[in-house]
Design a protein around this motif. Sequence first.
Motif, PDB file in Angstrom:
ATOM      1  N   GLU A  39       0.846  -1.190   0.000  1.00 34.75           N
ATOM      2  CA  GLU A  39       0.000   0.000   0.000  1.00 34.75           C
ATOM      3  C   GLU A  39       0.882   1.241   0.000  1.00 34.75           C
ATOM      4  O   GLU A  39       1.793   1.373   0.814  1.00 34.75           O
ATOM      5  CB  GLU A  39      -0.915   0.016   1.230  1.00 34.75           C
ATOM      6  CG  GLU A  39      -1.964  -1.081   1.232  1.00 34.75           C
ATOM      7  CD  GLU A  39      -3.044  -0.857   0.181  1.00 34.75           C
ATOM      8  OE1 GLU A  39      -3.203   0.306  -0.248  1.00 34.75           O
ATOM      9  OE2 GLU A  39      -3.699  -1.821  -0.212  1.00 34.75           O
ATOM     10  N   ASP A 197      -4.226 -12.933  -8.264  1.00 33.77           N
ATOM     11  CA  ASP A 197      -4.953 -13.604  -7.189  1.00 33.77           C
ATOM     12  C   ASP A 197      -4.721 -12.959  -5.827  1.00 33.77           C
ATOM     13  O   ASP A 197      -5.533 -13.147  -4.915  1.00 33.77           O
ATOM     14  CB  ASP A 197      -4.541 -15.076  -7.129  1.00 33.77           C
ATOM     15  CG  ASP A 197      -4.893 -15.818  -8.413  1.00 33.77           C
ATOM     16  OD1 ASP A 197      -5.797 -15.368  -9.123  1.00 33.77           O
ATOM     17  OD2 ASP A 197      -4.233 -16.844  -8.697  1.00 33.77           O
ATOM     18  N   ARG A 198      -3.640 -12.180  -5.675  1.00 30.84           N
ATOM     19  CA  ARG A 198      -3.313 -11.641  -4.361  1.00 30.84           C
ATOM     20  C   ARG A 198      -3.665 -10.169  -4.193  1.00 30.84           C
ATOM     21  O   ARG A 198      -3.792  -9.690  -3.067  1.00 30.84           O
ATOM     22  CB  ARG A 198      -1.811 -11.829  -4.087  1.00 30.84           C
ATOM     23  CG  ARG A 198      -1.391 -13.280  -3.978  1.00 30.84           C
ATOM     24  CD  ARG A 198       0.120 -13.398  -3.847  1.00 30.84           C
ATOM     25  NE  ARG A 198       0.600 -12.918  -2.543  1.00 30.84           N
ATOM     26  CZ  ARG A 198       0.746 -13.684  -1.479  1.00 30.84           C
ATOM     27  NH1 ARG A 198       0.422 -14.984  -1.542  1.00 30.84           N
ATOM     28  NH2 ARG A 198       1.200 -13.197  -0.352  1.00 30.84           N
ATOM     29  N   THR A 199      -3.793  -9.433  -5.299  1.00 31.22           N
ATOM     30  CA  THR A 199      -4.073  -8.002  -5.167  1.00 31.22           C
ATOM     31  C   THR A 199      -5.492  -7.765  -4.653  1.00 31.22           C
ATOM     32  O   THR A 199      -6.412  -8.547  -4.916  1.00 31.22           O
ATOM     33  CB  THR A 199      -3.873  -7.282  -6.516  1.00 31.22           C
ATOM     34  OG1 THR A 199      -4.080  -5.880  -6.338  1.00 31.22           O
ATOM     35  CG2 THR A 199      -4.857  -7.792  -7.564  1.00 31.22           C
ATOM     36  N   LYS A 200      -5.652  -6.679  -3.905  1.00 29.89           N
ATOM     37  CA  LYS A 200      -6.949  -6.343  -3.335  1.00 29.89           C
ATOM     38  C   LYS A 200      -7.692  -5.279  -4.139  1.00 29.89           C
ATOM     39  O   LYS A 200      -8.824  -4.940  -3.822  1.00 29.89           O
ATOM     40  CB  LYS A 200      -6.758  -5.841  -1.897  1.00 29.89           C
ATOM     41  CG  LYS A 200      -6.139  -6.878  -0.965  1.00 29.89           C
ATOM     42  CD  LYS A 200      -5.919  -6.310   0.428  1.00 29.89           C
ATOM     43  CE  LYS A 200      -5.279  -7.347   1.345  1.00 29.89           C
ATOM     44  NZ  LYS A 200      -5.021  -6.791   2.704  1.00 29.89           N
ATOM     45  N   HIS A 201      -7.053  -4.753  -5.166  1.00 30.60           N
ATOM     46  CA  HIS A 201      -7.650  -3.673  -5.941  1.00 30.60           C
ATOM     47  C   HIS A 201      -8.302  -4.229  -7.209  1.00 30.60           C
ATOM     48  O   HIS A 201      -7.717  -5.080  -7.892  1.00 30.60           O
ATOM     49  CB  HIS A 201      -6.593  -2.634  -6.309  1.00 30.60           C
ATOM     50  CG  HIS A 201      -5.991  -1.962  -5.109  1.00 30.60           C
ATOM     51  ND1 HIS A 201      -6.638  -0.972  -4.414  1.00 30.60           N
ATOM     52  CD2 HIS A 201      -4.793  -2.142  -4.483  1.00 30.60           C
ATOM     53  CE1 HIS A 201      -5.874  -0.567  -3.407  1.00 30.60           C
ATOM     54  NE2 HIS A 201      -4.749  -1.266  -3.431  1.00 30.60           N
ATOM     55  N   ARG A 202      -9.468  -3.725  -7.514  1.00 28.93           N
ATOM     56  CA  ARG A 202     -10.198  -4.215  -8.687  1.00 28.93           C
ATOM     57  C   ARG A 202      -9.424  -3.930  -9.974  1.00 28.93           C
ATOM     58  O   ARG A 202      -9.328  -4.783 -10.856  1.00 28.93           O
ATOM     59  CB  ARG A 202     -11.571  -3.551  -8.739  1.00 28.93           C
ATOM     60  CG  ARG A 202     -12.408  -3.993  -9.938  1.00 28.93           C
ATOM     61  CD  ARG A 202     -13.746  -3.290  -9.973  1.00 28.93           C
ATOM     62  NE  ARG A 202     -14.531  -3.585  -8.766  1.00 28.93           N
ATOM     63  CZ  ARG A 202     -15.719  -3.043  -8.520  1.00 28.93           C
ATOM     64  NH1 ARG A 202     -16.245  -2.177  -9.383  1.00 28.93           N
ATOM     65  NH2 ARG A 202     -16.369  -3.355  -7.416  1.00 28.93           N
ATOM     66  N   ARG A 205      -6.592  -6.359 -10.264  1.00 31.78           N
ATOM     67  CA  ARG A 205      -7.043  -7.705 -10.665  1.00 31.78           C
ATOM     68  C   ARG A 205      -7.331  -7.764 -12.152  1.00 31.78           C
ATOM     69  O   ARG A 205      -6.995  -8.746 -12.827  1.00 31.78           O
ATOM     70  CB  ARG A 205      -8.288  -8.091  -9.867  1.00 31.78           C
ATOM     71  CG  ARG A 205      -8.004  -8.547  -8.444  1.00 31.78           C
ATOM     72  CD  ARG A 205      -9.191  -9.271  -7.856  1.00 31.78           C
ATOM     73  NE  ARG A 205     -10.366  -8.422  -7.768  1.00 31.78           N
ATOM     74  CZ  ARG A 205     -10.675  -7.647  -6.727  1.00 31.78           C
ATOM     75  NH1 ARG A 205      -9.866  -7.614  -5.679  1.00 31.78           N
ATOM     76  NH2 ARG A 205     -11.770  -6.912  -6.723  1.00 31.78           N
TER      77      ARG A 205
END
Length: 466
Positions: A39, A197-202, A205
């Motif tokens: 982040e 598969d690991r990123t949290k942002h749309r 992804r």
Amino acid sequence: MSPQGSEHSAAAENGRPFIAPGHSYASVTDKISSIVLVEGTRKGWLAGFALAFALFMLMNVAVAYLLYKGVGIWGINIPVGWGFAIINFVWWIGIGHAGTLISAFLLLMRQAWRQSINRFAEAMTLFAVACAGMFPLLHMGRPWLAYWLLPYPDTMGTWPQFRSPLVWDVFAVSTYATISLLFWFVGLIPDLATLRDRTKHRLGRRAYGFLAMGWRGSAIHWRNYEMASLLLAGLATPLVVSVHTVVSFDFTIAIVPGWHSTIFPPYFVAGAIYSGFAMVLTLAIPLRYFYKLEDFVTERHLDNMGKILLATGLIVAYGYMMETFMAFYSGNRFDRYMIVNRMTGPYAPLYWLLITCNIAIPLTLLWFPRIRRSVPALFAISLIVQLGMWLERFIIVVTSLHRDFMPSAWGMYFPTIWDWATFIGTIGLFLTLFFLFIRFLPMISIFEMRELVHQTAEENGKRTSH
């Protein structure tokens, strides 16, 4: 199972592994992917990127002024019609060679130590070729007519001169860039799927998912990956030799003292690998320090790259020796004068500086294992070699042109501020692209480092059983 699965054991001689013990599959994935998926952005990265981008903007200003005024703003003249543009073109192309060698040739040779450094070495190749490709176009004076170098049918009856090495350069460099890009991208696909598969942002992804091309890690995916990697490696390996050989033809087909030499192709290839591995060290050592990657880029990697620097430096030194010997042995007075002029003429200080940088310092120090494993010493030597190889290209281009066959046509070459601005600006372009690469893509291959974890665990198990 990836194509590196059958590589040599990860454990080095004397018990020094390619990856520090204690890592698991999860820890390797976390450490490498966290550099990309963290982040916010590191302040150090922002400072470095700002400096690199400022230099890149300097290049844009220099190129804009060049297009407005013409190549007269450079220091080129009669008789020195080639200047910084060709010097820097050859230098950047040489830097790009180590990436292909590490990625392709060492893969075919099953060398496991390539796995920690191949990813950013491949990226370095692409960025160096991008910098190199600018200079012949700008040197034309009319870069908007660069398509004249391509084999296109023209209603005015203009066709490319296929006996010109400039046309050969177009084919060689474009092929080299294409294969290198494909090889780099294919190697990224499994890691792009991991980031997807690991990123949290749309947005992340979607971007990583699009680039991962539907990778799911199935057996058929790995089989296709193996086939594509080996085929591209087989195509890329001959390019290491062929591209800089073709670049050397820019000089050897000219009947100019100091250029018309059969030793230039192997001499240029060895010099390219020499400067390329020096650049890999120049990039690897700071990355290793700032991103705490000592577990992945170990002393063994630095030692191996130091050995390659030593080997290629010996070949370069042999090239210098034979060039001087043949100039006197041939009985050609023009070649003999060219060597004497290099050693005693107006550019003699630069010649002896390049001998110091390329031969005296590295070939004296790199014989010692302690030096090869000393991070500060190796970093300093890599910078010295970079300077020396740039000076080599300067001496080859300028000293052969500024005093040709007729003394009445002799002249001197002095680069202008615009020459320097364009050259320094391309360093900014290179670093800008590299900073973006390490921010948004994994600089070390995740899945290949997992293989080293497995191999290291096997080695530790064997030692325990014994």
